[in-house]
Design a protein around this motif. Structure first.
Motif, mmCIF file in Angstrom:
data_model
loop_
_atom_site.group_PDB
_atom_site.id
_atom_site.type_symbol
_atom_site.label_atom_id
_atom_site.label_comp_id
_atom_site.label_asym_id
_atom_site.label_seq_id
_atom_site.Cartn_x
_atom_site.Cartn_y
_atom_site.Cartn_z
ATOM 1 N N LEU A 114 0.834 -1.202 0.000
ATOM 2 C CA LEU A 114 0.000 0.000 0.000
ATOM 3 C C LEU A 114 0.871 1.256 0.000
ATOM 4 C CD1 LEU A 114 -2.898 -0.958 2.447
ATOM 5 C CD2 LEU A 114 -3.132 -0.350 0.025
ATOM 6 N N GLY A 115 1.995 1.195 0.704
ATOM 7 C CA GLY A 115 2.924 2.328 0.678
ATOM 8 C C GLY A 115 3.491 2.558 -0.705
ATOM 9 N N ALA A 116 3.823 1.459 -1.411
ATOM 10 C CA ALA A 116 4.340 1.585 -2.778
ATOM 11 C C ALA A 116 3.272 2.132 -3.716
ATOM 12 C CB ALA A 116 4.827 0.224 -3.269
ATOM 13 N N VAL A 117 2.028 1.682 -3.538
ATOM 14 C CA VAL A 117 0.932 2.192 -4.372
ATOM 15 C C VAL A 117 0.765 3.690 -4.161
ATOM 16 C CG1 VAL A 117 -1.554 2.106 -4.781
ATOM 17 C CG2 VAL A 117 -0.282 -0.016 -4.438
ATOM 18 N N ARG A 118 0.878 4.135 -2.930
ATOM 19 C CA ARG A 118 0.747 5.564 -2.648
ATOM 20 C C ARG A 118 1.866 6.359 -3.315
ATOM 21 N NH1 ARG A 118 -0.651 8.261 3.223
ATOM 22 N NH2 ARG A 118 -0.246 10.441 2.674
ATOM 23 N N LEU A 119 3.095 5.859 -3.219
ATOM 24 C CA LEU A 119 4.216 6.547 -3.859
ATOM 25 C C LEU A 119 4.049 6.579 -5.375
ATOM 26 C CD1 LEU A 119 7.227 5.128 -1.792
ATOM 27 C CD2 LEU A 119 6.366 7.475 -1.758
ATOM 28 N N MET A 120 3.620 5.485 -5.949
ATOM 29 C CA MET A 120 3.435 5.437 -7.394
ATOM 30 C C MET A 120 2.285 6.346 -7.830
ATOM 31 S SD MET A 120 5.800 3.325 -8.567
ATOM 32 C CE MET A 120 5.235 2.734 -10.166
ATOM 33 N N SER A 121 1.201 6.347 -7.068
ATOM 34 C CA SER A 121 0.030 7.154 -7.430
ATOM 35 C C SER A 121 0.322 8.642 -7.372
ATOM 36 C CB SER A 121 -1.144 6.815 -6.500
ATOM 37 O OG SER A 121 -1.537 5.474 -6.644
ATOM 38 N N GLN A 122 1.135 9.029 -6.414
ATOM 39 C CA GLN A 122 1.386 10.455 -6.206
ATOM 40 C C GLN A 122 2.610 10.964 -6.966
ATOM 41 O OE1 GLN A 122 1.481 10.908 -1.915
ATOM 42 N NE2 GLN A 122 -0.744 10.697 -1.732
ATOM 43 N N ASN A 123 3.244 10.097 -7.735
ATOM 44 C CA ASN A 123 4.430 10.504 -8.502
ATOM 45 C C ASN A 123 4.338 10.010 -9.944
ATOM 46 O OD1 ASN A 123 6.619 11.691 -6.469
ATOM 47 N ND2 ASN A 123 5.549 10.007 -5.429
ATOM 48 N N ARG A 124 3.231 10.284 -10.567
ATOM 49 C CA ARG A 124 2.995 9.770 -11.918
ATOM 50 C C ARG A 124 3.896 10.416 -12.959
ATOM 51 N NH1 ARG A 124 -2.997 7.492 -12.482
ATOM 52 N NH2 ARG A 124 -3.550 7.303 -10.272
ATOM 53 N N ASP A 125 4.491 11.521 -12.611
ATOM 54 C CA ASP A 125 5.418 12.134 -13.561
ATOM 55 C C ASP A 125 6.731 11.357 -13.659
ATOM 56 O OD1 ASP A 125 6.042 12.788 -10.936
ATOM 57 O OD2 ASP A 125 7.023 14.662 -11.492
ATOM 58 N N ALA A 126 6.945 10.421 -12.731
ATOM 59 C CA ALA A 126 8.201 9.670 -12.690
ATOM 60 C C ALA A 126 8.132 8.357 -13.460
ATOM 61 C CB ALA A 126 8.593 9.389 -11.242
ATOM 62 N N TRP A 127 6.938 7.998 -13.951
ATOM 63 C CA TRP A 127 6.819 6.710 -14.617
ATOM 64 C C TRP A 127 5.677 6.727 -15.619
ATOM 65 C CZ3 TRP A 127 2.356 3.633 -13.826
ATOM 66 C CH2 TRP A 127 1.504 4.062 -12.792
ATOM 67 N N ALA A 128 5.631 5.711 -16.457
ATOM 68 C CA ALA A 128 4.569 5.584 -17.451
ATOM 69 C C ALA A 128 4.250 4.117 -17.660
ATOM 70 C CB ALA A 128 4.979 6.229 -18.773
ATOM 71 N N GLY A 129 2.973 3.824 -17.825
ATOM 72 C CA GLY A 129 2.535 2.453 -18.023
ATOM 73 C C GLY A 129 1.375 2.132 -17.102
ATOM 74 N N THR A 130 1.269 0.873 -16.699
ATOM 75 C CA THR A 130 0.183 0.421 -15.820
ATOM 76 C C THR A 130 0.761 -0.374 -14.659
ATOM 77 O OG1 THR A 130 -1.358 0.316 -17.685
ATOM 78 C CG2 THR A 130 -1.951 -0.905 -15.698
ATOM 79 N N TYR A 131 0.378 0.029 -13.455
ATOM 80 C CA TYR A 131 0.848 -0.623 -12.240
ATOM 81 C C TYR A 131 -0.349 -1.283 -11.568
ATOM 82 C CZ TYR A 131 3.102 -1.146 -7.626
ATOM 83 O OH TYR A 131 3.621 -1.639 -6.459
ATOM 84 N N ILE A 132 -0.292 -2.595 -11.418
ATOM 85 C CA ILE A 132 -1.382 -3.354 -10.810
ATOM 86 C C ILE A 132 -0.941 -3.837 -9.434
ATOM 87 C CG2 ILE A 132 -2.953 -5.312 -11.060
ATOM 88 C CD1 ILE A 132 -2.249 -5.304 -14.067
ATOM 89 N N ALA A 133 -1.710 -3.493 -8.413
ATOM 90 C CA ALA A 133 -1.443 -3.962 -7.050
ATOM 91 C C ALA A 133 -2.465 -5.039 -6.712
ATOM 92 C CB ALA A 133 -1.524 -2.812 -6.055
ATOM 93 N N LEU A 134 -1.983 -6.237 -6.413
ATOM 94 C CA LEU A 134 -2.866 -7.358 -6.108
ATOM 95 C C LEU A 134 -2.666 -7.786 -4.658
ATOM 96 C CD1 LEU A 134 -3.722 -10.403 -8.265
ATOM 97 C CD2 LEU A 134 -2.890 -10.785 -5.946
ATOM 98 N N PHE A 135 -3.754 -7.813 -3.907
ATOM 99 C CA PHE A 135 -3.738 -8.213 -2.502
ATOM 100 C C PHE A 135 -4.478 -9.542 -2.406
ATOM 101 C CE2 PHE A 135 -3.332 -3.674 -2.773
ATOM 102 C CZ PHE A 135 -2.357 -3.369 -1.846
ATOM 103 N N GLN A 136 -3.725 -10.595 -2.072
ATOM 104 C CA GLN A 136 -4.242 -11.958 -2.148
ATOM 105 C C GLN A 136 -4.597 -12.531 -0.781
ATOM 106 O OE1 GLN A 136 -1.649 -15.159 -3.866
ATOM 107 N NE2 GLN A 136 -2.524 -16.263 -2.119
ATOM 108 N N PRO A 137 -5.760 -13.145 -0.657
ATOM 109 C CA PRO A 137 -6.115 -13.820 0.592
ATOM 110 C C PRO A 137 -5.547 -15.231 0.652
ATOM 111 C CG PRO A 137 -7.926 -14.021 -0.957
ATOM 112 C CD PRO A 137 -6.854 -13.197 -1.641
ATOM 113 N N SER A 138 -5.671 -15.851 1.803
ATOM 114 C CA SER A 138 -5.562 -17.301 1.982
ATOM 115 C C SER A 138 -4.347 -17.960 1.329
ATOM 116 C CB SER A 138 -6.850 -17.953 1.428
ATOM 117 O OG SER A 138 -7.029 -19.235 1.948
ATOM 118 N N GLU A 139 -3.171 -17.377 1.574
ATOM 119 C CA GLU A 139 -1.953 -18.012 1.065
ATOM 120 C C GLU A 139 -1.592 -19.233 1.881
ATOM 121 O OE1 GLU A 139 1.993 -19.297 1.428
ATOM 122 O OE2 GLU A 139 1.220 -17.881 2.906
ATOM 123 N N GLU A 140 -1.823 -19.183 3.196
ATOM 124 C CA GLU A 140 -1.336 -20.235 4.083
ATOM 125 C C GLU A 140 -1.925 -21.612 3.765
ATOM 126 O OE1 GLU A 140 1.080 -19.978 5.958
ATOM 127 O OE2 GLU A 140 1.313 -17.862 6.459
#
Length: 409
Positions: A114-140
């Motif tokens: 979530l911290g990385a998503v915030r940094l990426m969202s608020q600094n769009r001038d630093a990158w271009a493309g599509t960033y997908i953040a996936l939060f997965q349940p039930s790994e264990e």
């Protein structure tokens, strides 16, 4: 990439308090796999606050797509389920859910992504493309990735070119560890039921004793790795449970064994499984068992096998983005994950790395004393927890730097 990562990461200090509070909240409220309703809602809330539109996929899984013009598409993944473990850390933010604990650091994974998503969202001038953040349940219990895939993950989000993942481990905090090839083993759990003939304890001649049969199987299984696996090949075979009967004077009519197998190679895995079944059937025949044994496979995890090209690319980005000495060569771990099911579903390569969560000074002292196993709690221990700083910063930086390694201008 130029100095873009440095400029983006400079803003981490402005959000670290938010991340710490988020992490503590998640740690206080752990939830078991496929029951993570509160956790899922917290993730959705935070993504919505960033101006994103989260999608729920796989009951409690969450995905957010950050589109930012033409460029590559990459995906970063974090898991968020907890374990049925009673916490004994004594932390002021310890679990408030009796018998449930974030004993594997998945709460740290969520806070970092979530911290990385915030940094990426608020600094769009630093990158271009599509960033997908996936939060997965039930790994264990190896169900979460499959649940998201079965719910149409591949059709519901853009196809990434690579998938990135990380896991906090009982290694020195502030360090990152990665390598190409196998990083986590395959795992297969197996329940075996062997059948006997019950009788009174005073009349063993009228029985086929499944307890003796099960004991013979356990002893014979100890030879599989030592005598049937080629020296130098990796395999671990554990009999974790043996249960039969309830009374001292009753010979039961069945016994149940539960096994766990870890390997890095499918051929080795197949060989060991064939050996297990051969031994069990042979011992049952030798004992005069009245029925064939039953085999039930469950909690099966795939191999996590880092793509060489992707790992070299990510490694170069991490080395360039972190201080010298932060990024270390990683060695395979015998733990297992369902992470690779997600990139496999898309048919794309991936990179998965570790970052340390143990107090670095305490780890160093323990290493010097030869007491790391005694002093540094491992994942799944009731005493396990990552030190918040610099673990939180390192995990967030690693996710962000790796993403910018593909998307940075």
């Amino acid at each position: 990439m130029g100095d873009q990562p440095e400029n983006v990461l400079a803003q981490l200090a402005d959000q670290i308090d938010w991340q710490e509070e988020l992490y503590k909240d998640l740690h206080r409220h752990p939830e078991l796999g496929m029951q993570e309703e509160r956790t899922s809602k917290v993730i959705q809330r935070e993504l919505t606050d960033l101006g994103l539109t989260p999608r729920v996929i796989g009951k409690t899984g969450v995905v957010a797509v950050v589109e930012n013009g033409d460029g590559p598409t990459i995906m970063s993944r974090a898991d968020f389920d907890a374990l049925p473990v009673a916490e004994r850390t004594g932390l002021e933010y310890a679990s408030e859910n009796d018998g449930v604990m974030h004993a594997c650091g998945h709460d740290m994974h969520v806070a970092c992504l979530l911290g990385a998503v915030r940094l990426m969202s608020q600094n769009r001038d630093a990158w271009a493309g599509t960033y997908i953040a996936l939060f997965q349940p039930s790994e264990e219990n190896s169900r979460g990735a499959r649940a998201m895939i079965d719910d149409g993950l591949v059709e519901k989000v853009p196809r990434p070119e690579v998938v990135l993942g990380q896991h906090v481990m009982p290694k020195p905090s502030g360090q990152v560890f990665l390598g190409s090839g196998p990083m986590l083993s395959m795992a297969d759990s197996l329940k075996i039921t062997v059948h006997g003939r019950g009788s009174h304890g005073s009349m063993p001649h009228l029985s086929v004793d499944p307890v003796v049969l099960a004991a013979s199987i356990v002893l014979r299984l100890q030879t599989v790795v030592s005598r049937e696996v080629e020296p130098g090949a990796f395999a671990v075979l554990t009999v974790g449970s043996l249960s039969a009967g309830q009374q001292a004077n009753v010979i039961p009519d069945r016994a149940e064994l539960r096994l766990n197998l870890r390997t890095y190679d499918e051929q080795v895995c197949d060989r060991v499984i064939a050996s297990i079944e051969r031994i069990v059937r042979g011992e049952c025949e030798a004992a005069g068992s009245p029925e064939e044994p039953d085999f039930e496979y469950y909690d099966q995890f795939p191999l996590t096998d880092n793509d060489r090209s992707v790992t070299e690319h990510v490694s170069k980005a991490l080395i360039g983005g972190f201080a010298k000495g932060t990024v270390q060569e990683g060695s395979p771990a015998t733990a297992s994950e369902d992470f690779s099911e997600i990139p496999d579903a898309f048919g794309v390569p991936y990179c998965y790395w570790f970052f340390g969560g143990a107090d670095a000074e305490e780890y160093q002292r323990s290493a010097q004393n030869g007491s790391i196993q005694e002093d540094i709690p491992a994942n799944h221990s009731p005493y396990f927890y990552p030190v918040i700083h610099p673990t939180l910063e390192t995990g967030t930086q690693a996710q962000t730097i790796a993403a910018l390694g593909y998307l940075g201008k």
